[in-house]
Design an enzyme around this catalytic site. Sequence first.
Site, mmCIF file in Angstrom:
data_model
loop_
_atom_site.group_PDB
_atom_site.id
_atom_site.type_symbol
_atom_site.label_atom_id
_atom_site.label_comp_id
_atom_site.label_asym_id
_atom_site.label_seq_id
_atom_site.Cartn_x
_atom_site.Cartn_y
_atom_site.Cartn_z
ATOM 1 C CB SER A 178 -0.953 0.013 1.202
ATOM 2 O OG SER A 178 -2.065 -0.826 0.953
ATOM 3 C CE LYS B 180 -4.639 1.940 -0.431
ATOM 4 N NZ LYS B 180 -3.980 0.626 -0.300
ATOM 5 C CB SER C 276 -4.415 1.615 3.931
ATOM 6 O OG SER C 276 -3.631 1.229 2.824
ATOM 7 C CE LYS D 204 -1.423 4.040 2.628
ATOM 8 N NZ LYS D 204 -1.352 2.998 3.666
#
Length: 445
Positions: free
Chosen positions: A66, A69, A130, A255
């Site tokens: 993730s 992202k 997320s 993140k």
Amino acid sequence: MKRNNRAKWAKVSVLFTLILALVTLPYQQADANTVNVDASAAIMINGDTGQILYEDNIDEQLAIASMTKMMTEYLLFEAIEEGQVAWDDTVVIEDHLYPLSHQSGLSNVPLRSDYDYTVEELYESMAIYSANASTMALAAHIAGSETAFVEQMNEKAGELGLDQYDFVNSSGLNNSSLDGFHPEGTPADGETTMSARSVAQLAYHLLNDYPEVLETASVPFAEFQAGPDETVNMPNWNQMLPGMSHEYEGADGLKTGTTDAAGNSFTGTALQDGTRLITVVMNAGNPQVRTERFDETEKLFDHGFDNFEEITVVEEGQEPEDNMISVNGGKETEVPVVTSENLKISTPQNAEQEYSLEVAIDEDRMNEDGELVAPITAGERIGTLKVNFDDPTEYIQGIQSSGVALVATEDIEEAGWFTMSMRGIGSFFSGMWTSITDTVTGWFS
């Protein structure tokens, strides 16, 4: 050929060079190099300059989960900035995203077909929790389809100067988790991969181009309005934020990422005493213990904040020792320049290093003969004041090495034909007199 000539001229166009004592050394040569990070790859950079302070296996391309992202966020902010989408847009949720959003084994907020969601709401669920289905809905809203969005992701990676990357979807999930709805042209079991260096570079651009991302990334806990009477708790997966289990002073992003292929990964950032660090750990610690990525990140933060200091080498508004640059075709033949901002360097404490300062003119401000040409406007950038170290510091790919822009402090108008004619005549007679003098001198030598 002309391009090469200009580059060569810019390289040698040094107005002054100073050799000075400076408290600095590249990280790899510092005595403070004692940190041991348990990860497949790790990197730490100065968040303002892109200077690499720690590196371990930073060029191997690995799954990033993730952390993907961050590119989706970058393209969203860019689309907002360019007016292509708006925060209050209502997003059409494609039918296949409703069941995906209810999969408990994936990070998600449940989406409903009888309720409308805005870009801002879906963005918050992506940045804080997320949420994967939210991310895919945003991608389709921005580009028309996730397939088109993935093309934009890879194009933007190239524009940002990333070297090692392969974006296969907008979320970072393995395509096998998307029930056959993965972007066209990507492998059914594909997963986004990048190197630690490129992940750090992406984070650098996201934070410097769109610092407002931290306003949401730093939120420890929020709620998502899933329906008229349904709210969902969204604790941030980043456990280093205030009030979380691994709280770290100054941590405010960025993140996490977890898949079987990527292990437990994390791009972190923290600000202390005006210094921002960006760290990346990939497949960190025990795969069964998600929080160990924060332990490894803490090692990097401690090392960076405890063993490095940020110093100002050149101050904003500083004039070079000889701050006049020759101008061709202007009413004035020289223009004064100053630095446009502070130039800072992260340096290991108690290390000394010599450096030189060099002025180079921007290629697009020169003519075919490598000369700075009029007209020039006060405040206009005309070149760079570079800092060259005897032991060069390393920067992430695509980031300008130590340097600060030089700007003109006066307007220089283009000279008319009469002025240029008089200068030509003056040069002719000056050259003739020099020739006669040399000839006469030769008679008596």
